[in-house]
Structure formats: C-alpha cells, structure tokens
Design a protein around this motif. Structure first.
Motif, PDB file in Angstrom:
ATOM      1  N   LYS A   4       0.945  -1.098  -0.055  1.00  0.00           N
ATOM      2  CA  LYS A   4       0.056   0.056   0.062  1.00  0.00           C
ATOM      3  C   LYS A   4       1.017   1.305  -0.074  1.00  0.00           C
ATOM      4  O   LYS A   4       0.425   2.220  -0.770  1.00  0.00           O
ATOM      5  CB  LYS A   4      -0.935   0.069   1.126  1.00  0.00           C
ATOM      6  CG  LYS A   4      -2.069  -1.161   1.405  1.00  0.00           C
ATOM      7  CD  LYS A   4      -2.894  -0.947   2.331  1.00  0.00           C
ATOM      8  CE  LYS A   4      -3.960  -2.067   2.141  1.00  0.00           C
ATOM      9  NZ  LYS A   4      -4.962  -2.096   3.680  1.00  0.00           N
ATOM     10  N   ILE A   5       1.950   1.208   0.807  1.00  0.00           N
ATOM     11  CA  ILE A   5       2.868   2.248   0.516  1.00  0.00           C
ATOM     12  C   ILE A   5       3.532   2.524  -0.758  1.00  0.00           C
ATOM     13  O   ILE A   5       3.896   3.579  -1.120  1.00  0.00           O
ATOM     14  CB  ILE A   5       3.912   2.235   1.776  1.00  0.00           C
ATOM     15  CG1 ILE A   5       3.114   2.420   3.289  1.00  0.00           C
ATOM     16  CG2 ILE A   5       4.818   3.368   1.811  1.00  0.00           C
ATOM     17  CD1 ILE A   5       3.962   2.148   4.703  1.00  0.00           C
ATOM     18  N   MET A   6       3.950   1.383  -1.138  1.00  0.00           N
ATOM     19  CA  MET A   6       4.438   1.406  -2.378  1.00  0.00           C
ATOM     20  C   MET A   6       3.916   2.039  -3.542  1.00  0.00           C
ATOM     21  O   MET A   6       4.243   2.820  -4.390  1.00  0.00           O
ATOM     22  CB  MET A   6       5.033   0.209  -2.978  1.00  0.00           C
ATOM     23  CG  MET A   6       6.255  -0.561  -2.127  1.00  0.00           C
ATOM     24  SD  MET A   6       6.801  -2.141  -2.655  1.00  0.00           S
ATOM     25  CE  MET A   6       7.537  -1.888  -4.108  1.00  0.00           C
ATOM     26  N   ILE A   7       2.248   1.764  -3.349  1.00  0.00           N
ATOM     27  CA  ILE A   7       1.389   2.368  -4.571  1.00  0.00           C
ATOM     28  C   ILE A   7       1.352   3.884  -4.248  1.00  0.00           C
ATOM     29  O   ILE A   7       1.235   4.830  -4.942  1.00  0.00           O
ATOM     30  CB  ILE A   7       0.152   1.678  -4.384  1.00  0.00           C
ATOM     31  CG1 ILE A   7       0.334   0.168  -4.897  1.00  0.00           C
ATOM     32  CG2 ILE A   7      -0.944   2.331  -4.943  1.00  0.00           C
ATOM     33  CD1 ILE A   7      -0.960  -0.653  -4.614  1.00  0.00           C
ATOM     34  N   LYS A   8       1.439   4.270  -2.957  1.00  0.00           N
ATOM     35  CA  LYS A   8       1.316   5.620  -2.585  1.00  0.00           C
ATOM     36  C   LYS A   8       2.641   6.529  -3.034  1.00  0.00           C
ATOM     37  O   LYS A   8       2.738   7.671  -3.488  1.00  0.00           O
ATOM     38  CB  LYS A   8       1.281   5.978  -1.129  1.00  0.00           C
ATOM     39  CG  LYS A   8      -0.275   5.667  -0.490  1.00  0.00           C
ATOM     40  CD  LYS A   8      -0.194   5.942   1.126  1.00  0.00           C
ATOM     41  CE  LYS A   8      -1.704   5.531   1.445  1.00  0.00           C
ATOM     42  NZ  LYS A   8      -1.834   5.757   3.000  1.00  0.00           N
ATOM     43  N   ARG A   9       3.715   5.794  -3.223  1.00  0.00           N
ATOM     44  CA  ARG A   9       4.862   6.308  -3.506  1.00  0.00           C
ATOM     45  C   ARG A   9       5.366   5.946  -4.782  1.00  0.00           C
ATOM     46  O   ARG A   9       6.597   5.698  -5.279  1.00  0.00           O
ATOM     47  CB  ARG A   9       6.192   5.786  -2.660  1.00  0.00           C
ATOM     48  CG  ARG A   9       5.753   6.286  -1.296  1.00  0.00           C
ATOM     49  CD  ARG A   9       6.914   5.704  -0.080  1.00  0.00           C
ATOM     50  NE  ARG A   9       6.649   6.276   1.303  1.00  0.00           N
ATOM     51  CZ  ARG A   9       7.086   5.587   2.544  1.00  0.00           C
ATOM     52  NH1 ARG A   9       7.835   4.697   2.103  1.00  0.00           N
ATOM     53  NH2 ARG A   9       7.088   6.335   3.467  1.00  0.00           N
ATOM     54  N   LEU A  10       4.545   5.724  -5.717  1.00  0.00           N
ATOM     55  CA  LEU A  10       4.816   5.247  -6.959  1.00  0.00           C
ATOM     56  C   LEU A  10       5.623   6.262  -7.921  1.00  0.00           C
ATOM     57  O   LEU A  10       6.477   5.796  -8.668  1.00  0.00           O
ATOM     58  CB  LEU A  10       3.417   4.996  -7.830  1.00  0.00           C
ATOM     59  CG  LEU A  10       3.105   3.604  -8.021  1.00  0.00           C
ATOM     60  CD1 LEU A  10       1.807   3.414  -8.680  1.00  0.00           C
ATOM     61  CD2 LEU A  10       3.899   3.067  -9.057  1.00  0.00           C
ATOM     62  N   ASP A  11       5.443   7.595  -7.515  1.00  0.00           N
ATOM     63  CA  ASP A  11       6.473   8.722  -8.490  1.00  0.00           C
ATOM     64  C   ASP A  11       7.746   8.500  -8.029  1.00  0.00           C
ATOM     65  O   ASP A  11       8.499   8.832  -8.636  1.00  0.00           O
ATOM     66  CB  ASP A  11       5.893  10.074  -7.689  1.00  0.00           C
ATOM     67  CG  ASP A  11       4.431  10.476  -8.375  1.00  0.00           C
ATOM     68  OD1 ASP A  11       4.141  10.023  -9.301  1.00  0.00           O
ATOM     69  OD2 ASP A  11       3.837  11.454  -7.724  1.00  0.00           O
ATOM     70  N   GLN A  12       8.084   7.875  -6.633  1.00  0.00           N
ATOM     71  CA  GLN A  12       9.395   7.852  -6.229  1.00  0.00           C
ATOM     72  C   GLN A  12      10.118   6.419  -6.975  1.00  0.00           C
ATOM     73  O   GLN A  12      11.177   6.311  -7.583  1.00  0.00           O
ATOM     74  CB  GLN A  12       9.524   7.626  -4.731  1.00  0.00           C
ATOM     75  CG  GLN A  12       9.130   8.816  -4.111  1.00  0.00           C
ATOM     76  CD  GLN A  12       9.452   8.830  -2.740  1.00  0.00           C
ATOM     77  OE1 GLN A  12      10.436   8.471  -2.054  1.00  0.00           O
ATOM     78  NE2 GLN A  12       8.415   9.423  -1.843  1.00  0.00           N
ATOM     79  N   GLN A  13       9.117   5.529  -7.253  1.00  0.00           N
ATOM     80  CA  GLN A  13       9.458   4.235  -7.876  1.00  0.00           C
ATOM     81  C   GLN A  13       9.784   4.660  -9.414  1.00  0.00           C
ATOM     82  O   GLN A  13      10.661   4.087 -10.015  1.00  0.00           O
ATOM     83  CB  GLN A  13       8.277   3.250  -7.817  1.00  0.00           C
ATOM     84  CG  GLN A  13       8.430   2.109  -8.256  1.00  0.00           C
ATOM     85  CD  GLN A  13       9.630   1.090  -7.716  1.00  0.00           C
ATOM     86  OE1 GLN A  13       9.456   0.985  -6.336  1.00  0.00           O
ATOM     87  NE2 GLN A  13      10.601   0.458  -8.222  1.00  0.00           N
ATOM     88  N   TYR A  14       8.951   5.446  -9.766  1.00  0.00           N
ATOM     89  CA  TYR A  14       9.286   5.900 -11.371  1.00  0.00           C
ATOM     90  C   TYR A  14      10.744   6.580 -11.420  1.00  0.00           C
ATOM     91  O   TYR A  14      11.300   6.461 -12.343  1.00  0.00           O
ATOM     92  CB  TYR A  14       8.164   6.838 -11.911  1.00  0.00           C
ATOM     93  CG  TYR A  14       6.909   6.230 -11.935  1.00  0.00           C
ATOM     94  CD1 TYR A  14       6.380   4.994 -12.399  1.00  0.00           C
ATOM     95  CD2 TYR A  14       5.617   6.969 -12.001  1.00  0.00           C
ATOM     96  CE1 TYR A  14       5.201   4.442 -12.413  1.00  0.00           C
ATOM     97  CE2 TYR A  14       4.548   6.420 -11.946  1.00  0.00           C
ATOM     98  CZ  TYR A  14       4.058   5.377 -12.100  1.00  0.00           C
ATOM     99  OH  TYR A  14       2.831   4.836 -12.488  1.00  0.00           O
TER     100      TYR A  14
END
Length: 337
Positions: free
Chosen positions: A224-234
């Motif tokens: 859930k946190i990874m989805i919220k931080r998708l911009d950082q994953q990109y």
C-alpha cells in the motif's frame, strides 16, 4: 584500516535498531559500524551514542539533517575506512556465524591480493508471522566459494541481486561516482545497479548472511505504501535507465544481469500502476515504457520481449487481471511485500 564497514541508516529506529547493531558487532575488531542518524526525533541518536561509548574502536555515530535512506548511505560511503562496504537496515540483522565466514573470506581475498570487487551471499525473507522463511540463494547462478568473473555468472528468471546480498569493495562504490538522491525511497536498487560495470572479480559465498525483516505497517516495501510512493518508484527506475544508457558495459554477462535487474524494476512500476488502477496511473505506466523506448531502443526491445515485459503489457482489463494474478502467485511464493 578495517576489513568491512557496515553502515546502518537509522530514522526513528529506537524500537528495533539495537538488534541490528548487536548483529553487526559480532564482527568485532574486523568491522567498522557506522550508525547514521538521519535526523531522528526519537531516542535513536542517544541509543547510537551509547554503543559508540561502549565500543569506541568499532562504532562511529554520525548525525545529519534528514535526507532519506539514500543520503544516509552516501554518508556511510564518504566516511567508510573499511576495504569493503555493507548496508544493513536498522530493522534487519546479520547472521553471526555467516558474518564470521564472510569476514574470513574477505580476509583471505585481501591477503592474496585477489582484488575482489563484489562478494555475494544469500539472504532470507524474515516475514513476521510466516512459518516458512523464504531463502534467496544463488547456487544455480554461479560457482560457489571461488573467485570468478562475469563469464561464470548466469542469473535465472527469478534470481536478482539485491542490497541484502551484496558487499562491494569500497573503492568500487567510490569509482562509479554513486550519489544516491535525497528524500527518495527504493534507492537501494540504484546502489546495487550502478557499480556493476565496474566489477571485475566476484565471489559467491553460500551462507545466509542477511535477515531481511518484513512485517511493519510503515515499511517502505509494504504494498500500500509502495503504491502511494509510485512517483518515487518511477524516479528510481528512470535514474537506472540513465545509468544503464550511460554505462560502459564491457562484459555480456554483466549486461545481461543489468537488463535482468532493470526488467524487474519495470515490472514493479508496471504492476503497482495496474494495482492502483486509476486512469492517471495507467497513463503513467505507458509513459514510462515510451520513455524507455525513446531513450534506449535496444534496452526497450530486450525488456519488452521478456516474460515480465510481456506479462505487464497484456491488453485490456482481462490482461491486467492476468498480470495481477501472476504477481500474487510470485508474491505468495517468495513472501515479499
């Protein structure tokens, strides 16, 4: 000069950091333990200083303004005196017997002037409440217990180098010019990825050194946190895209390993975008793939034609459901997130 620097980035880690520190201290005088307090507001700094006072020849405490995990690792590299370098997150720990074997191996490599650049070891997903602790090993990827080169390394479909499995020669980290971005999660992927073209000699020691804890609700790898931080994953994925494009990769097997790793990063970005499900995130996913195609057409073709690349780009809602199904099976098998 110490044999191994173990850097422990800490941010508000008072509740669990001591287990991590104690596991690193089992290396005794052969290790340097750098605890980086990344602007904590709890008792993290006080706990760290307690260990520095008790073990002044081993523990070094550095306090800095909050810059994120990457900046804490940068600080560790800048201040390291060890010939080799390991990152240990403050909620994880090292196996005592495994650490002794690692140190013995590094000592042998140094004594023989082997110029070892990268030591690889196994790690375990220590998932809270799980009866089965999944172990990531590399015994089918390369020969064990001997000095090898990239010619001997062949990663399988489900095997990846992660921060938990690598110990780099400190000079390699410095030579590659790594500077991890501030206030960005998931930079451990850059940490593993960027030095690879500078690695010539490798040693795989089949011991389970790293105990990777999974289970806190606020953990960065919580889905859930990874989805919220998708911009950082990109952002991290695009940085790795640039690193690959600008690297002088001389060995084919090194190139294959980097493509394999980047393939995983594109898969994670894609599947999390699909899991989030909004039109905006699905467009972001398509934009990421277009960016790759424009920046590095050859890398795009290799990743797009891979099993993961094809699975993450199945058309329509039905295709996206199949992508999620495959992801859930993998997630259950390996025990991550």
């Amino acid at each position: 000069m110490k044999l191994l620097t173990i850097t422990i980035p800490c941010y508000n880690s008072q509740d669990y950091m001591e287990n991590s520190i104690k596991s690193a201290l089992t290396g005794k005088d052969r290790v340097e333990v750098i605890i980086v307090d990344d602007g904590s507001s709890d008792n993290t700094l006080e706990i760290a200083k307690k260990y520095q006072e008790k073990f002044p020849n081993i523990v070094k405490v550095i306090h800095q303004e909050n810059g994120g995990h990457g900046e804490a690792v940068n600080t560790g590299i800048k201040n390291a005196t060890g010939l080799y370098f390991k990152v240990l997150d403050s909620d994880d720990r090292l196996g005592r017997k495994a650490l002794q074997k690692v140190l013995d191996t590094l000592e042998t490599m140094v004594a023989s002037d082997a110029e070892l650049d990268l030591l690889i070891s196994d790690f375990v997903y220590d998932k809270q409440g799980a009866k089965h602790k999944a172990v990531m090993n590399y015994k089918h990827c390369m020969p064990k217990n001997k000095l090898i080169t990239w010619d001997d390394v062949h990663f399988g479909a489900s095997k990846y180098l992660l921060m938990h499995s690598v110990i780099y020669r400190t000079k390699v980290l410095q030579k590659c010019g790594m500077m991890l971005p501030k206030h960005t999660f998931y930079v451990d992927n850059i940490y593993v990825f960027q030095p690879l073209p500078y690695v010539k000699n490798i040693y795989y020691l089949d011991v389970c050194l790293y105990k990777y804890f999974i289970g806190r609700d606020d953990q960065s790898v919580n889905e859930k946190i990874m989805i919220k931080r998708l911009d950082q994953q990109y952002r991290v994925t695009k940085i790795m895209m640039d690193v690959y494009t600008n690297s002088d990769i001389k060995k084919d097997n090194c190139r294959d390993a980097m493509v394999h790793y980047f393939d995983m990063m594109m898969c994670i970005s894609s599947i999390l975008s699909i899991r989030e499900g909004s039109e905006e995130r699905l467009k972001d996913k398509e934009e990421l793939w277009r960016c790759l195609e424009q920046k590095n057409p050859d890398l795009y073709r290799r990743v797009r034609k891979s099993v993961l690349g094809r699975t993450m780009n199945l058309p329509g809602k039905a295709g996206r459901k199949m992508s999620v199904m495959g992801y859930k099976i993998t997630q259950k098998f390996f025990g991550f997130n």
